[in-house]
Design a protein around this motif. Structure first.
Motif, PDB file in Angstrom:
ATOM      1  N   HIS A   1       0.845  -1.201   0.000  1.00 55.36           N
ATOM      2  CA  HIS A   1       0.000   0.000   0.000  1.00 55.36           C
ATOM      3  C   HIS A   1       0.877   1.247   0.000  1.00 55.36           C
ATOM      4  O   HIS A   1       1.498   1.581   1.006  1.00 55.36           O
ATOM      5  CB  HIS A   1      -0.886  -0.030   1.242  1.00 55.36           C
ATOM      6  CG  HIS A   1      -2.093   0.852   1.174  1.00 55.36           C
ATOM      7  ND1 HIS A   1      -2.461   1.562   0.042  1.00 55.36           N
ATOM      8  CD2 HIS A   1      -3.032   1.150   2.121  1.00 55.36           C
ATOM      9  CE1 HIS A   1      -3.560   2.231   0.298  1.00 55.36           C
ATOM     10  NE2 HIS A   1      -3.925   2.015   1.540  1.00 55.36           N
TER      11      HIS A   1
ATOM     12  N   ASN B   1      -3.288   6.320  -1.907  1.00 59.43           N
ATOM     13  CA  ASN B   1      -4.744   6.209  -1.867  1.00 59.43           C
ATOM     14  C   ASN B   1      -5.304   5.702  -3.192  1.00 59.43           C
ATOM     15  O   ASN B   1      -6.461   5.292  -3.269  1.00 59.43           O
ATOM     16  CB  ASN B   1      -5.372   7.573  -1.552  1.00 59.43           C
ATOM     17  CG  ASN B   1      -5.224   7.945  -0.086  1.00 59.43           C
ATOM     18  OD1 ASN B   1      -5.191   7.081   0.782  1.00 59.43           O
ATOM     19  ND2 ASN B   1      -5.123   9.237   0.191  1.00 59.43           N
TER      20      ASN B   1
ATOM     21  N   LYS C   1     -11.877   2.652   5.275  1.00 61.12           N
ATOM     22  CA  LYS C   1     -12.068   3.147   6.650  1.00 61.12           C
ATOM     23  C   LYS C   1     -13.453   3.762   6.815  1.00 61.12           C
ATOM     24  O   LYS C   1     -13.957   4.481   5.945  1.00 61.12           O
ATOM     25  CB  LYS C   1     -10.970   4.132   7.021  1.00 61.12           C
ATOM     26  CG  LYS C   1     -10.850   5.365   6.150  1.00 61.12           C
ATOM     27  CD  LYS C   1      -9.671   6.221   6.614  1.00 61.12           C
ATOM     28  CE  LYS C   1      -9.537   7.484   5.762  1.00 61.12           C
ATOM     29  NZ  LYS C   1      -8.392   8.313   6.203  1.00 61.12           N
TER      30      LYS C   1
ATOM     31  N   ARG D   1     -11.104   1.049  11.820  1.00 60.55           N
ATOM     32  CA  ARG D   1      -9.680   0.789  11.979  1.00 60.55           C
ATOM     33  C   ARG D   1      -9.271   0.821  13.451  1.00 60.55           C
ATOM     34  O   ARG D   1      -9.773   1.617  14.230  1.00 60.55           O
ATOM     35  CB  ARG D   1      -8.856   1.812  11.191  1.00 60.55           C
ATOM     36  CG  ARG D   1      -9.088   1.713   9.697  1.00 60.55           C
ATOM     37  CD  ARG D   1      -7.980   2.347   8.906  1.00 60.55           C
ATOM     38  NE  ARG D   1      -7.843   3.777   9.183  1.00 60.55           N
ATOM     39  CZ  ARG D   1      -6.907   4.541   8.642  1.00 60.55           C
ATOM     40  NH1 ARG D   1      -6.031   4.020   7.805  1.00 60.55           N
ATOM     41  NH2 ARG D   1      -6.840   5.822   8.931  1.00 60.55           N
TER      42      ARG D   1
ATOM     43  N   THR E   1      -2.223   0.462   6.317  1.00 57.06           N
ATOM     44  CA  THR E   1      -2.069   1.890   6.069  1.00 57.06           C
ATOM     45  C   THR E   1      -0.995   2.095   5.006  1.00 57.06           C
ATOM     46  O   THR E   1      -0.208   1.190   4.717  1.00 57.06           O
ATOM     47  CB  THR E   1      -1.678   2.633   7.368  1.00 57.06           C
ATOM     48  OG1 THR E   1      -1.705   4.042   7.148  1.00 57.06           O
ATOM     49  CG2 THR E   1      -0.272   2.250   7.826  1.00 57.06           C
ATOM     50  N   ARG E   2      -0.957   3.276   4.434  1.00 57.61           N
ATOM     51  CA  ARG E   2       0.002   3.561   3.365  1.00 57.61           C
ATOM     52  C   ARG E   2       1.425   3.677   3.893  1.00 57.61           C
ATOM     53  O   ARG E   2       1.656   4.182   4.994  1.00 57.61           O
ATOM     54  CB  ARG E   2      -0.368   4.868   2.655  1.00 57.61           C
ATOM     55  CG  ARG E   2      -1.580   4.781   1.761  1.00 57.61           C
ATOM     56  CD  ARG E   2      -1.951   6.158   1.271  1.00 57.61           C
ATOM     57  NE  ARG E   2      -2.452   7.007   2.350  1.00 57.61           N
ATOM     58  CZ  ARG E   2      -2.193   8.290   2.485  1.00 57.61           C
ATOM     59  NH1 ARG E   2      -1.427   8.914   1.608  1.00 57.61           N
ATOM     60  NH2 ARG E   2      -2.701   8.980   3.494  1.00 57.61           N
TER      61      ARG E   2
END
Length: 201
Positions: free
Chosen positions: A41, A44, A63, A86, A114-115
């Motif tokens: 990831h 977005n 999310k 989350r 998460t990124r």
């Protein structure tokens, strides 16, 4: 044509030339049966990129806060996204995900949760391992190799389906299964980097 198909087509028309998307290993995604696509990831934009490069329709977790915005919430539902809280054990989201797999559909997951701001792989959460162990789904690791910059090459690589039976039979923890999945994604990235380095010589 469904709203999902319409959205997928429109995004593909924009994203493919914009990011010069190259897809490798699409044939590794089974045409039938339950499938979990697990990807790193970095942006977005990862969910729509995986969505347009996969031959199968994909359901993604998103999310929960995003669904609180009326228009965005409806849009996400149209493109097969469903909410997850989350940081909590969201039983509704877990049941929803298992239900999707039980219907022989495809679930898209980002094990890191998460990124990554650096592009490097992070530690996986247990979620991907939970779905892998609690279902009969085929696990397909995926690596997105950026950057997301106009005119630059964005490569999406789908690896060989994983043999997860060992982890199911040995009653491994969800975290252990998630770590195994992340290891496969890491191998895909490293193999691509090695091939790219050879071509550059």
């Amino acid at each position: 044509m469904s709203l999902y198909k319409i959205g997928k087509t429109l995004i593909a028309i924009i994203f493919y030339p914009l990011f010069r998307i190259k897809v490798i290993g699409k044939e590794n995604i089974p045409k039938e049966g339950p499938v979990i696509i697990c990807s790193n990831h970095i942006s977005n934009m990862d969910p729509p990129v995986v969505g347009i490069t996969s031959p199968r329709d994909i359901y993604f977790m998103a999310k929960g806060e995003l669904f609180e915005k009326r228009f965005l919430g409806k849009l996400l539902l149209w493109v097969h996204a469903f909410p997850v809280k989350r940081g909590l054990s969201d039983r509704n989201a877990l049941r929803k995900g298992l239900g999707i797999l039980g219907n022989n559909e495809t679930l898209g997951l980002f094990p890191e949760g998460t990124r990554s701001k650096t592009g490097e792989l992070g530690e996986p959460l247990a979620g991907a391992g939970f779905f892998a162990l609690r279902s009969n789904a085929i696990i397909v690791p995926c690596a997105i190799i950026g950057p997301y910059k106009v005119g630059k090459r964005l490569t999406v690589i789908y690896g060989q389906p994983m043999d997860i039976e060992y982890y199911r039979a040995s009653k491994a923890s969800a975290k252990e299964a998630a770590e195994a999945i992340m290891s496969e994604i890491k191998i895909i990235k490293e193999n691509h980097a090695s091939k790219t380095a050879l071509l550059d010589k």
